[in-house]
Design a protein around this motif. Structure first.
Motif, PDB file in Angstrom:
ATOM      1  N   THR A   1       8.762   8.709   3.890  1.00 31.76           N
ATOM      2  CA  THR A   1       9.492   9.278   4.950  1.00 31.76           C
ATOM      3  C   THR A   1       9.322  10.701   5.205  1.00 31.76           C
ATOM      4  OG1 THR A   1      10.823   7.199   5.109  1.00 31.76           O
ATOM      5  CG2 THR A   1      10.995   9.094   6.802  1.00 31.76           C
ATOM      6  N   GLN A   2       9.635  11.402   4.178  1.00 32.65           N
ATOM      7  CA  GLN A   2       9.864  12.685   4.098  1.00 32.65           C
ATOM      8  C   GLN A   2       8.584  13.379   4.025  1.00 32.65           C
ATOM      9  OE1 GLN A   2      11.770  11.011   2.286  1.00 32.65           O
ATOM     10  NE2 GLN A   2      13.823  11.685   2.237  1.00 32.65           N
ATOM     11  N   GLY A   3       7.523  12.970   3.203  1.00 29.06           N
ATOM     12  CA  GLY A   3       6.240  13.362   3.149  1.00 29.06           C
ATOM     13  C   GLY A   3       5.656  13.195   4.513  1.00 29.06           C
ATOM     14  N   LEU A   4       5.769  12.055   4.974  1.00 33.41           N
ATOM     15  CA  LEU A   4       5.025  11.739   6.687  1.00 33.41           C
ATOM     16  C   LEU A   4       5.741  12.749   7.521  1.00 33.41           C
ATOM     17  CD1 LEU A   4       2.603   9.477   6.943  1.00 33.41           C
ATOM     18  CD2 LEU A   4       4.942   8.129   7.817  1.00 33.41           C
ATOM     19  N   GLY A   5       6.729  12.953   7.301  1.00 31.83           N
ATOM     20  CA  GLY A   5       7.730  13.849   8.222  1.00 31.83           C
ATOM     21  C   GLY A   5       7.139  15.446   8.401  1.00 31.83           C
TER      22      GLY A   5
ATOM     23  N   LEU B   1       0.657  -1.429  -0.125  1.00 30.44           N
ATOM     24  CA  LEU B   1       0.060   0.066  -0.073  1.00 30.44           C
ATOM     25  C   LEU B   1       0.791   1.181  -0.045  1.00 30.44           C
ATOM     26  CD1 LEU B   1      -2.711  -1.221   2.590  1.00 30.44           C
ATOM     27  CD2 LEU B   1      -3.009  -0.596   0.308  1.00 30.44           C
ATOM     28  N   GLU B   2       2.079   1.133  -0.249  1.00 26.76           N
ATOM     29  CA  GLU B   2       3.072   2.263  -0.356  1.00 26.76           C
ATOM     30  C   GLU B   2       3.316   3.010   0.999  1.00 26.76           C
ATOM     31  OE1 GLU B   2       2.596   4.425  -4.362  1.00 26.76           O
ATOM     32  OE2 GLU B   2       0.801   3.280  -4.303  1.00 26.76           O
ATOM     33  N   ALA B   3       3.302   2.335   2.107  1.00 28.66           N
ATOM     34  CA  ALA B   3       3.362   2.928   3.204  1.00 28.66           C
ATOM     35  C   ALA B   3       4.983   2.302   3.823  1.00 28.66           C
ATOM     36  CB  ALA B   3       2.288   2.482   4.122  1.00 28.66           C
ATOM     37  N   HIS B   4       5.885   2.828   2.994  1.00 29.39           N
ATOM     38  CA  HIS B   4       7.258   2.101   3.537  1.00 29.39           C
ATOM     39  C   HIS B   4       7.567   2.579   4.952  1.00 29.39           C
ATOM     40  CE1 HIS B   4       7.198   3.199  -1.021  1.00 29.39           C
ATOM     41  NE2 HIS B   4       6.914   1.919  -1.062  1.00 29.39           N
TER      42      HIS B   4
ATOM     43  N   LEU C   1       3.458  15.568   9.710  1.00 29.16           N
ATOM     44  CA  LEU C   1       3.663  15.360  11.091  1.00 29.16           C
ATOM     45  C   LEU C   1       4.281  16.587  12.078  1.00 29.16           C
ATOM     46  CD1 LEU C   1       3.002  12.944  12.571  1.00 29.16           C
ATOM     47  CD2 LEU C   1       5.458  12.306  12.743  1.00 29.16           C
ATOM     48  N   PHE C   2       4.876  17.383  11.351  1.00 25.24           N
ATOM     49  CA  PHE C   2       5.584  18.401  11.992  1.00 25.24           C
ATOM     50  C   PHE C   2       4.828  20.176  11.573  1.00 25.24           C
ATOM     51  CE2 PHE C   2       9.146  15.503  12.742  1.00 25.24           C
ATOM     52  CZ  PHE C   2       9.050  15.587  14.108  1.00 25.24           C
ATOM     53  N   THR C   3       4.269  19.789  10.603  1.00 29.21           N
ATOM     54  CA  THR C   3       3.269  20.898  10.273  1.00 29.21           C
ATOM     55  C   THR C   3       1.837  20.928  10.686  1.00 29.21           C
ATOM     56  OG1 THR C   3       2.911  20.250   8.009  1.00 29.21           O
ATOM     57  CG2 THR C   3       4.925  21.616   8.308  1.00 29.21           C
ATOM     58  N   HIS C   4       0.924  20.107   9.876  1.00 26.01           N
ATOM     59  CA  HIS C   4      -0.240  20.213  10.050  1.00 26.01           C
ATOM     60  C   HIS C   4      -0.904  19.324  11.552  1.00 26.01           C
ATOM     61  CE1 HIS C   4      -4.513  19.083   8.912  1.00 26.01           C
ATOM     62  NE2 HIS C   4      -4.655  20.531   8.826  1.00 26.01           N
ATOM     63  N   TYR C   5       0.116  18.098  11.660  1.00 22.16           N
ATOM     64  CA  TYR C   5      -0.289  17.538  12.904  1.00 22.16           C
ATOM     65  C   TYR C   5       0.881  17.774  14.076  1.00 22.16           C
ATOM     66  CZ  TYR C   5      -3.411  14.969   9.940  1.00 22.16           C
ATOM     67  OH  TYR C   5      -4.491  14.661   9.249  1.00 22.16           O
ATOM     68  N   LEU C   6       1.061  18.966  14.196  1.00 25.24           N
ATOM     69  CA  LEU C   6       2.195  19.261  15.187  1.00 25.24           C
ATOM     70  C   LEU C   6       1.628  18.974  16.469  1.00 25.24           C
ATOM     71  CD1 LEU C   6       4.963  19.963  15.944  1.00 25.24           C
ATOM     72  CD2 LEU C   6       4.579  22.387  15.717  1.00 25.24           C
ATOM     73  N   PHE C   7       0.291  19.510  16.905  1.00 27.08           N
ATOM     74  CA  PHE C   7      -0.075  19.517  18.264  1.00 27.08           C
ATOM     75  C   PHE C   7      -0.416  18.019  18.728  1.00 27.08           C
ATOM     76  CE2 PHE C   7      -3.618  20.044  21.206  1.00 27.08           C
ATOM     77  CZ  PHE C   7      -2.960  20.386  22.314  1.00 27.08           C
TER      78      PHE C   7
ATOM     79  N   GLN D   1      -1.996   7.615   6.733  1.00 29.55           N
ATOM     80  CA  GLN D   1      -0.736   6.934   7.366  1.00 29.55           C
ATOM     81  C   GLN D   1      -0.100   7.871   8.670  1.00 29.55           C
ATOM     82  OE1 GLN D   1       2.506   6.397   4.688  1.00 29.55           O
ATOM     83  NE2 GLN D   1       1.060   5.607   2.944  1.00 29.55           N
ATOM     84  N   VAL D   2      -0.511   9.340   8.716  1.00 30.86           N
ATOM     85  CA  VAL D   2      -0.206   9.904   9.966  1.00 30.86           C
ATOM     86  C   VAL D   2      -1.081   9.378  11.012  1.00 30.86           C
ATOM     87  CG1 VAL D   2      -0.078  12.004  11.082  1.00 30.86           C
ATOM     88  CG2 VAL D   2       0.599  11.907   8.706  1.00 30.86           C
TER      89      VAL D   2
END
Lengths: 178, 100
Positions: free
Chosen positions: A130-134, A47-50, A137-143, B59-60
Motif C-alpha cells: 500500500t505504501q509503495g502504491l501510494g 501476484l503480491e497485489a495485496h 500514485l502521489f508522485t509520478h501519477y499525480l495528474f 498495479q497503479v
C-alpha cells in the motif's frame, strides 16, 4: 501450494464466468460475477497485489455489484428467454469468432512470454504494498489521479441527469422525485 | 512457482468469455456484466506484468482501471434504467431509438 491455489481459483474463475454468460436469470448472472471477482482477488494476492485484492472485493464485489443488483430489482427480473437468435448465423459466428480470438491470444502469450520468469515484487513491496502504491500514485501519477476525481464527479452528475424522470409535459418538473 | 504465461492465459480465457457474453446475450444488464468481466481480465494481465517486471506501475494502472470502471458502471446503469423507462424492456433488440 501456489500451484494448488492457482488451479483451484482458475477453475473457479472460468466456471463462474461461463455460468454468468449462460444463466437465464439475471440475478444468477450477478451472483456468478461476484464469485468470479472473489477468485480474481485471490489471484491478486498470489501476484503480491495485496492492496488491489482488497480494493477488488470492496469496490467490485461490494459497491459495483450492489449497484447491479439494485438495477436488476428496479427493472424486475424478466424470465424471457434471452438466448434466442435474432440475427441469422449470429450464434455460430460468435462462437467461431471467440474461438479464433482465444487461439490468437493464447498463441501470442505462449510465443512472447513462455520463457519469461517473474522478477517478483520483494524490492518494490519492501515498505509495504500500500505504501509503495501510494508513493507512486502521489508522485509520478499525480495528474492522472486528479483527473480521476474529475471523472468520478462528472459520472455522478451524469448519472443523476440521465436517470432523472422527465415530466409528461417535458416542461414542468415532477415533485415526487425532484 | 507458476510461470507468468499461466496467469496471462487465464486472463485471455476470461476475456474471451466476456466477448462471447457480449455477442450472445440480448439482455443489456448481462452484456454490461460481460464488459466488467473483460475489464477484470485486463486487470489481471496488468497485475501479472507488474510482478513480471518487478515494478508497481502495472498495479497503479489497474487501480485507475477500477476507478474508471466504477464511473462507467454508474453512467451505463443510468442509461439502462432510462431505456427501460421508455421501452419497458432491458433487451438490446428493443433499443432502436433511431428507427420507427
Amino acid at each position: 501450494m501456489e500451484r494448488v491455489v492457482f488451479y483451484l481459483m482458475a477453475i473457479g474463475a472460468v466456471g463462474s464466468a461461463v455460468w454468468m454468460i449462460f444463466a437465464t436469470n439475471t440475478v444468477h448472472s450477478a451472483l456468478a460475477l461476484v464469485a468470479n471477482f472473489f477468485a480474481l482477488a485471490v489471484m491478486y494476492l498470489l501476484l503480491e497485489a495485496h492492496f488491489l485484492a482488497i480494493v477488488q472485493i470492496i469496490v467490485y464485489a461490494g459497491a459495483i455489484m450492489v449497484l447491479f443488483l439494485f438495477v436488476i430489482m428496479l427493472l424486475g427480473v424478466d424470465r424471457k428467454d434471452s438466448l434466442r437468435e435474432t440475427i441469422r448465423f449470429q450464434v455460430p459466428l460468435a462462437y467461431l469468432f471467440v474461438a479464433g480470438l482465444l487461439g490468437l491470444l493464447i498463441y501470442t502469450v505462449r510465443a512472447a512470454f513462455d520463457r519469461t520468469p517473474f522478477q517478483g515484487l520483494q524490492q518494490a513491496n519492501a515498505a509495504g504494498n500500500t505504501q509503495g502504491l501510494g508513493r507512486l500514485l502521489f508522485t509520478h501519477y499525480l495528474f492522472p489521479f486528479e483527473v480521476t476525481s474529475l471523472l468520478l464527479i462528472v459520472a455522478a452528475i451524469g448519472a443523476m441527469v440521465i436517470g432523472k424522470r422527465r415530466a409528461p409535459s417535458e416542461t414542468e418538473p415532477e415533485d415526487e422525485d425532484a | 512457482m507458476i510461470s507468468p504465461s499461466a496467469y496471462l492465459a487465464l486472463a485471455a480465457i476470461l476475456f474471451s468469455i466476456g466477448v462471447l457474453g457480449v455477442l450472445l446475450r440480448r439482455n443489456a444488464l448481462v452484456i454490461f456484466m460481460s464488459i466488467e468481466l473483460m475489464l477484470n481480465a485486463v486487470n489481471l494481465t496488468l497485475i501479472t506484468f507488474a510482478r513480471m517486471r518487478g515494478t508497481l506501475d502495472g498495479q497503479v494502472l489497474a487501480f485507475f482501471v477500477i476507478a474508471v470502471a466504477a464511473a462507467e458502471v454508474v453512467v451505463g446503469l443510468a442509461i439502462i434504467v432510462a431505456m427501460f423507462r421508455r421501452k419497458q424492456s432491458a433487451s438490446v433488440d428493443d433499443a432502436r431509438l433511431f428507427k420507427w
